[in-house]
Design a protein around this motif. Structure first.
Motif, PDB file in Angstrom:
ATOM      1  N   UNK A  78     -22.253  34.551 -14.353  1.00  0.00           N
ATOM      2  CA  UNK A  78     -21.632  34.170 -13.015  1.00  0.00           C
ATOM      3  C   UNK A  78     -20.178  33.542 -13.625  1.00  0.00           C
ATOM      4  N   UNK A  79     -20.188  32.837 -14.447  1.00  0.00           N
ATOM      5  CA  UNK A  79     -18.785  32.418 -15.168  1.00  0.00           C
ATOM      6  C   UNK A  79     -17.757  33.591 -15.368  1.00  0.00           C
ATOM      7  N   UNK A  80     -18.317  34.429 -16.185  1.00  0.00           N
ATOM      8  CA  UNK A  80     -17.681  35.783 -16.407  1.00  0.00           C
ATOM      9  C   UNK A  80     -17.114  36.560 -15.217  1.00  0.00           C
ATOM     10  N   UNK A 147     -31.349  30.679  -7.380  1.00  0.00           N
ATOM     11  CA  UNK A 147     -31.469  29.897  -6.247  1.00  0.00           C
ATOM     12  C   UNK A 147     -30.369  28.840  -6.296  1.00  0.00           C
ATOM     13  N   UNK A 148     -30.432  27.972  -7.442  1.00  0.00           N
ATOM     14  CA  UNK A 148     -29.512  26.894  -7.239  1.00  0.00           C
ATOM     15  C   UNK A 148     -28.118  27.366  -7.369  1.00  0.00           C
ATOM     16  N   UNK A 149     -27.805  28.385  -8.074  1.00  0.00           N
ATOM     17  CA  UNK A 149     -26.310  29.005  -8.039  1.00  0.00           C
ATOM     18  C   UNK A 149     -25.842  29.510  -6.737  1.00  0.00           C
ATOM     19  N   UNK A 150     -26.993  30.083  -6.067  1.00  0.00           N
ATOM     20  CA  UNK A 150     -26.544  30.814  -4.621  1.00  0.00           C
ATOM     21  C   UNK A 150     -26.593  29.676  -3.670  1.00  0.00           C
ATOM     22  N   UNK A 151     -27.549  28.496  -3.677  1.00  0.00           N
ATOM     23  CA  UNK A 151     -27.213  27.363  -2.658  1.00  0.00           C
ATOM     24  C   UNK A 151     -25.994  26.653  -2.941  1.00  0.00           C
ATOM     25  N   UNK A 202     -19.086  36.621  -3.971  1.00  0.00           N
ATOM     26  CA  UNK A 202     -19.472  37.694  -4.686  1.00  0.00           C
ATOM     27  C   UNK A 202     -20.286  37.691  -5.478  1.00  0.00           C
ATOM     28  N   UNK A 203     -19.741  36.668  -6.478  1.00  0.00           N
ATOM     29  CA  UNK A 203     -20.437  36.443  -7.685  1.00  0.00           C
ATOM     30  C   UNK A 203     -21.991  35.772  -7.495  1.00  0.00           C
ATOM     31  N   UNK A 204     -22.018  35.093  -6.737  1.00  0.00           N
ATOM     32  CA  UNK A 204     -23.208  34.342  -5.966  1.00  0.00           C
ATOM     33  C   UNK A 204     -24.034  35.511  -5.422  1.00  0.00           C
ATOM     34  N   UNK A 205     -23.585  36.407  -4.847  1.00  0.00           N
ATOM     35  CA  UNK A 205     -24.507  37.553  -4.216  1.00  0.00           C
ATOM     36  C   UNK A 205     -24.876  38.479  -5.234  1.00  0.00           C
ATOM     37  N   UNK A 206     -24.445  38.735  -6.307  1.00  0.00           N
ATOM     38  CA  UNK A 206     -24.823  39.699  -7.381  1.00  0.00           C
ATOM     39  C   UNK A 206     -26.187  39.526  -7.773  1.00  0.00           C
TER      40      UNK A 206
END
Length: 296
Positions: A78-80, A147-151, A202-206
């Motif tokens: 995600x960071x990348x 899930x934590x990232x997306x939320x 977009x990064x959360x969605x991948x």
């Protein structure tokens, strides 16, 4: 009554009631629907619809480098991806500023190079399964950290969009007025802040839809919403509702028919788009009906 309710429960509710991975996938998809689809509405209004597609490909090298460093570590990828997306957007803006190329042309060239580089890196350091997972995602495989990232991204995105709403609307519809009156922050600050939200979503969605599919939940409901409503608030609500409906339907179809979850969700969004083209006030059937009756 029980004869009818039994199959209905088994088809629509039982998968979410019985399986934790379905509940995680549902929450992640609904969170993305609330944050990504409204951004797609602004992209269409700014005539930047293809920007989302370009940025979804542009994050791939960053995701690939994160994968090479830490394997399937969601945090590293995600960071990348965020860094790569912002870097590509910045390079495209610099190219358009210092050369005769327009930003869309420079972005198209850069994202194609980024996509090729990302696929090469992943293919050279992982398996075909790793490549497919990153490119197309797996909503049914979302874990607690995903899930934590997306939320987290969805929450931050909705709050940021609410805070930026007035300035973003003004910069979208009347940038000349904003520049002439020099009210508030410069226009480029709004644009860069908006692009950052797009990249983050977009990064959360991948994780759920893959880098190639994430833009679908952002753009298809947004385009469909424009056919139903003329006002911006109504388009924002409609886009989120369509994205949520496509997400729920896609998860259920993926579960019952054992199809890839990401493409199935985007396919459901495509069905809603096709229905909008036919039935919405701005679609073909009402316009044909109105034209026919005016002629008569």
């Amino acid at each position: 009554m029980d004869i009818l309710l039994g199959p209905l429960w088994d088809t629509l509710f039982s998968p979410f009631a019985e399986f934790a991975f379905m509940r995680r996938a549902l929450v992640a998809t609904l969170a993305l629907s609330l944050s990504a689809a409204p951004l797609g509405v602004f992209l269409t209004l700014r005539r930047m619809s293809l920007l989302g597609d370009a940025l979804s490909h542009a994050v791939l090298p960053g995701v690939a480098i994160g994968f090479m460093v830490s394997g399937l570590s969601l945090t590293a990828m995600a960071l990348g991806g965020v860094l790569a997306g912002l870097l590509v957007a910045g390079i495209a803006g610099a190219v358009s500023r210092f050369t005769t190329l327009k930003e869309d042309a420079s972005l198209a060239a850069i994202y194609l190079v980024a996509l090729a580089l990302g696929v090469t890196l992943i293919a050279g350091h992982g398996t075909q399964l790793d490549l497919l997972h990153i490119l197309f995602g797996s909503a049914l495989g979302v874990d607690a950290s995903g899930l934590l990232l997306v939320a987290g991204v969805a929450t931050a995105s909705v709050l940021a969009l609410a805070l930026m709403y007035r300035g973003l609307v003004l910069e979208t519809f009347d940038p000349v007025f904003m520049a002439a009156h020099r009210s508030g922050l410069p226009a480029w600050v709004w644009q860069q802040g908006f692009l950052m939200l797009v990249v983050l979503n977009l990064v959360a969605g991948f994780q759920t839809l893959g880098t190639l599919m994430a833009v679908g939940l952002m753009m298809l409901p947004a385009v469909s919403a424009r056919l139903w409503h003329d006002t911006l608030p109504a388009q924002l609500l409609n886009a989120s509702a369509q994205a949520a409906l496509a997400g729920v339907a896609g998860l259920l179809l993926s579960y019952h028919f054992d199809t890839p979850s990401g493409p199935t969700i985007i396919g459901c969004a495509g069905v809603l788009y096709a229905a909008s083209l036919l039935l919405a006030p701005g679609g073909w059937l009402p316009r044909w009906w109105g034209t026919t009756h005016r002629v008569a």
